[in-house]
Every structure is written in C-alpha cells, then in structure tokens.
Design an enzyme around this catalytic site. Structure first.
Site, PDB file in Angstrom:
ATOM      1  CG  HIS A   1      -1.970  -1.025   1.226  1.00  0.00           C
ATOM      2  ND1 HIS A   1      -2.827  -1.230   0.162  1.00  0.00           N
ATOM      3  CD2 HIS A   1      -2.296  -1.951   2.169  1.00  0.00           C
ATOM      4  CE1 HIS A   1      -3.640  -2.236   0.450  1.00  0.00           C
ATOM      5  NE2 HIS A   1      -3.333  -2.700   1.653  1.00  0.00           N
ATOM      6  CG  ASP A  60      -3.378  -8.230   0.798  1.00  0.00           C
ATOM      7  OD1 ASP A  60      -2.589  -8.519   1.701  1.00  0.00           O
ATOM      8  OD2 ASP A  60      -4.391  -7.510   0.981  1.00  0.00           O
ATOM      9  CG  HIS A 119      -7.127  -4.907   2.032  1.00  0.00           C
ATOM     10  ND1 HIS A 119      -6.716  -5.849   2.961  1.00  0.00           N
ATOM     11  CD2 HIS A 119      -8.258  -4.356   2.521  1.00  0.00           C
ATOM     12  CE1 HIS A 119      -7.574  -5.859   3.972  1.00  0.00           C
ATOM     13  NE2 HIS A 119      -8.512  -4.972   3.733  1.00  0.00           N
TER      14      HIS A 119
END
Length: 308
Positions: A122, A159, A161
């Site tokens: 991220h 993942d 996300h």
C-alpha cells in the site's frame, strides 16, 4: 535446490497499539508454523539507499525516518503507526525481498519467501498507508530489472486489499506486469479493471464480497494466467497476502487454505514454463492468526515442492 526463508528479528520491532490488526503476533505465529520445514533460513538484510530510491524519492525516505518516535508509537494516518524500530523493520522487509531476488536469480536457491513486516503493497511513491512504509514488492521488481538486467518481471498480488502502492510504483514501468486480485468494494477503493497502467501493464481482477475459491480460480484461469503466459516473465514476484481467508476480520472473501495452495502451485507452474521456476514471495496481509499461519505454511510448502 532449496527454498529460502528470509526473515529477521527486527520484524518484531514494528510495534503497533494494542488491538491493531498489524501486530507482532502475525510474524510470531507464521514463523512458528514453518519452524519444522526444511528451509534455508537467512537473515534479511536492510535495503540500500539505491534500492529505495528506485521507487521512493529521498524526501519521502527522510520523512519516514523523521517520523520515527524515540519511544511509544506515532500515528501517520488512520491505520498506519510507527514505533522506534519501525524504520529498520521496513528496511529489512524491502531489503530482504531484494535479497530473495539476488538469491533466486543467482541460482543459490530455487525460490524464496520473505517473512517480514511491515507489509509494503500500500506504500505509494510519497505516501505511507495501510500499515506500509516502503513498497517491498515493487522495490524488488525494480531491483531485478536494474541490478540484474531482467527485461520482464511480473508481480502477482492476491492480497484481499488492492495493492495500490505497487500499482503506483510500477504504473510507468513497461518492463513490469502487475496482476492483482482484490475484494471490491473494499478499502483502499482502487483496483478497477479500468486502471491499466501507463503501458497497459496492470491487470486488476476485482472479486465480490462473499465470493470464494471457485470465483477466484475462474478469474485467474480465464484472465490472469493467459496474460502472464503471454508476458513470459523472467521472474515472478508474489505479494502474498493471506487476508482473503474466510476467517479474516478485515474482509469478506471466502478462500480456504486449499485456494492458496492452488494459486501458488499454478504460479509456480507458470514460472517453471517461462522463468526457470524463479519465484520470490513476500508477506503482505493476513490478520486472522490461525488462517494466516495455516495459509502461509501451505504456501511455503508449495514453494518447496516446486523447488525440488
């Protein structure tokens, strides 16, 4: 050849407040789960300045360093905290993944799993978020391209996300293909099929809440794997998040351990066809400790199976 497990005690020094999902226990449980496996165990090195600068500008590196508190924890955003050991932990997470690339590309090991925290996918060019400080998978991809002279590197992120940071860091990198599956809708809100990269080098596969392994397998078989085979990567880097597991508290996908086994085995098969079996995997999410431990152990066992 062996499978390397790259980790370091500094990964325990990224300390978050009580009750935070990105907790020290994640790494403790994972390492306990793989303790009995016949792996080549290697201490993760720190990322060099040169490696970091391939993805993050100096002012961002300095910003993260300056944010580290002398004691306690400091909050960078709604989700992301740092503690006194966080900078070194993040350096070893990024450096360990680059080290895995070095070991795999040199033929020292068949493949490798970097078990470190914080996660990385991220972290954008100049923005820490989602528990992440430096974009380990993207940094490793750039390392393979620049330091080792590869022409094509694929990053596969399963993942739950979306890896918005990896997408941001590799958006304009024509030599890298990012394939990412993620629950949608879900934080951080990115990862639509229309986000295709600056060189049509990004493929996003959104999955609806409540969907399980059957839906995931169909998307990969029909879309992701043909794209990967057409790209013919010389190395596959896996952003291995285990939070698509059905028991994970932060999302609503219904994957079982067997689904992580299946996707790992398929990625290893594609790597065998195109890249001499060369796979580097790095830990991302996974916040149910039992689900994380079982899924990560199964993932590593498939890497071992593929490396024999």
């Amino acid at each position: 050849m062996a499978t390397a497990l790259i980790t370091h005690a500094d990964g325990m020094n990224y300390v978050t407040p009580d009750g935070h999902p990105e907790q020290v226990a994640r790494l403790e449980h994972l390492l306990h789960a793989v303790a009995g496996l016949d792996l080549r165990r290697v201490g993760a090195r720190e990322a060099t300045q040169e490696e970091l600068l391939r993805c993050h500008p100096q002012r961002y590196i300095d910003l993260i360093r300056a944010a580290i508190p002398g004691s306690g924890q400091h909050q960078l955003d709604a989700d992301t905290w740092v503690s006194p050991g966080s900078f070194e932990a993040a350096l070893r997470a990024a450096g360990g993944t680059c080290q895995a690339v070095d070991m795999v590309l040199s033929g020292e090991v068949a493949n490798a799993f970097c078990a470190m925290r914080p996660p990385g996918h991220h972290a954008e060019t100049e923005k820490p978020m989602g528990f992440c400080l430096f974009g380990s998978a993207a940094i490793a991809a750039k390392h393979a391209l620049e330091a080792h002279g590869l022409s094509r590197v694929a990053v596969v992120d399963f993942d739950v996300h979306h890896g918005n940071g990896t997408q941001d860091l590799l958006w304009d990198e024509a030599r890298a293909l990012l394939v990412s599956s993620q629950q949608m809708p879900l934080w951080p809100g990115t990862g639509t099929p229309e986000e295709r990269g600056g060189h049509d080098n990004v493929m996003n596969l959104p999955l609806p809440p409540g969907s399980g392994g059957a839906e995931m397998r169909a998307r990969y078989l029909n879309e992701a794997f043909p794209r990967l085979r057409a790209f013919s990567p010389e190395l596959i880097i896996v952003s291995a998040g285990f939070d698509a597991h059905k028991d994970d508290p932060l999302a609503q996908l219904e994957w079982e351990v067997e689904d992580f086994v299946w996707i790992t085995r398929e990625l290893c098969a594609i790597a065998s066809e195109a890249a001499g079996g060369r796979v580097v995997s790095t830990l991302e999410g996974g916040y149910d400790l039992a689900g994380l431990s079982a899924s990560a152990k199964a993932h590593v066992e498939v890497l071992m199976e593929a490396g024999t």
